[in-house]
Scaffold this motif. Structure first.
Motif, PDB file in Angstrom:
ATOM      1  N   GLY A   9      51.365  42.608   4.005  1.00 12.24           N
ATOM      2  CA  GLY A   9      52.477  41.899   3.403  1.00 12.24           C
ATOM      3  C   GLY A   9      53.042  42.575   2.183  1.00 12.24           C
ATOM      4  O   GLY A   9      53.785  41.955   1.427  1.00 12.24           O
ATOM      5  N   THR A  11      54.526  43.319  -0.734  1.00 11.86           N
ATOM      6  CA  THR A  11      54.778  42.737  -2.048  1.00 11.86           C
ATOM      7  C   THR A  11      53.935  41.495  -2.326  1.00 11.86           C
ATOM      8  O   THR A  11      53.918  41.014  -3.451  1.00 11.86           O
ATOM      9  CB  THR A  11      56.269  42.374  -2.209  1.00 11.86           C
ATOM     10  N   LYS A  12      53.224  41.006  -1.330  1.00 12.65           N
ATOM     11  CA  LYS A  12      52.364  39.829  -1.519  1.00 12.65           C
ATOM     12  C   LYS A  12      50.956  40.222  -1.936  1.00 12.65           C
ATOM     13  O   LYS A  12      50.069  39.379  -2.024  1.00 12.65           O
ATOM     14  CB  LYS A  12      52.305  39.025  -0.223  1.00 12.65           C
ATOM     15  N   GLY A  15      49.114  38.221  -4.610  1.00 16.68           N
ATOM     16  CA  GLY A  15      48.722  36.902  -4.113  1.00 16.68           C
ATOM     17  C   GLY A  15      47.512  36.985  -3.208  1.00 16.68           C
ATOM     18  O   GLY A  15      46.594  36.168  -3.302  1.00 16.68           O
TER      19      GLY A  15
END
Length: 107
Positions: A9, A11-12, A15
Motif C-alpha cells: 500500500g 503511502t500507507k 499506518g
C-alpha cells in the motif's frame, strides 16, 4: 504456527507499521512468521529481526516526495487537480506516480 501478513500500500506504510507494532508489542502477539508484499515486505524483515525503533524512525519520517515522482497531492494537502485531470484523460488508473520509494535508503 502464528503468522502475520502485511499487505502492500505504499503511502500507507506508517499506518501498517503502527498496526503491526501495536499487535506485536502492545498486545503481545508474537508471530512465528512475518511476511509482506510491497510496503508490507519493507516492514516484515525489520520487524522479524526486532529492529522496531529503526523501522519506526524510517517510516514515520517519510514524506510524499519520498514516494511520488509526480504527487497527486499539493504541498497544501489539496488534490493536484490539473495532474488528476490529465491522468484521467490519458486513461491512467492512478493520480500520482510512485517511483521514488525504491530510491530511499536508511538515513
Amino acid at each position: 504456527m502464528k503468522q502475520m501478513g502485511i499487505s502492500g500500500g505504499g503511502t500507507k506504510i506508517a499506518g501498517f507499521f503502527g498496526i503491526a507494532e501495536s499487535i506485536i508489542y502492545d498486545r503481545g502477539y508474537i508471530p512465528d512468521v512475518i511476511s509482506g508484499i510491497s510496503a508490507g515486505a519493507i516492514l516484515a524483515l525489520p520487524l522479524a529481526l526486532g529492529k522496531r525503533q529503526e523501522i519506526k524512525n524510517q517510516v514515520l519520517n517519510l514524506e510524499m516526495d519520498d514516494f511520488f515522482s509526480t504527487s497527486p497531492i499539493k504541498k497544501n494537502g489539496k488534490l493536484n487537480t490539473w495532474n488528476a485531470i490529465c491522468k484521467i484523460i490519458g486513461g491512467k488508473h492512478y493520480l500520482g506516480e510512485q517511483n521514488n520509494l525504491e530510491k530511499q535508503s536508511p538515513k
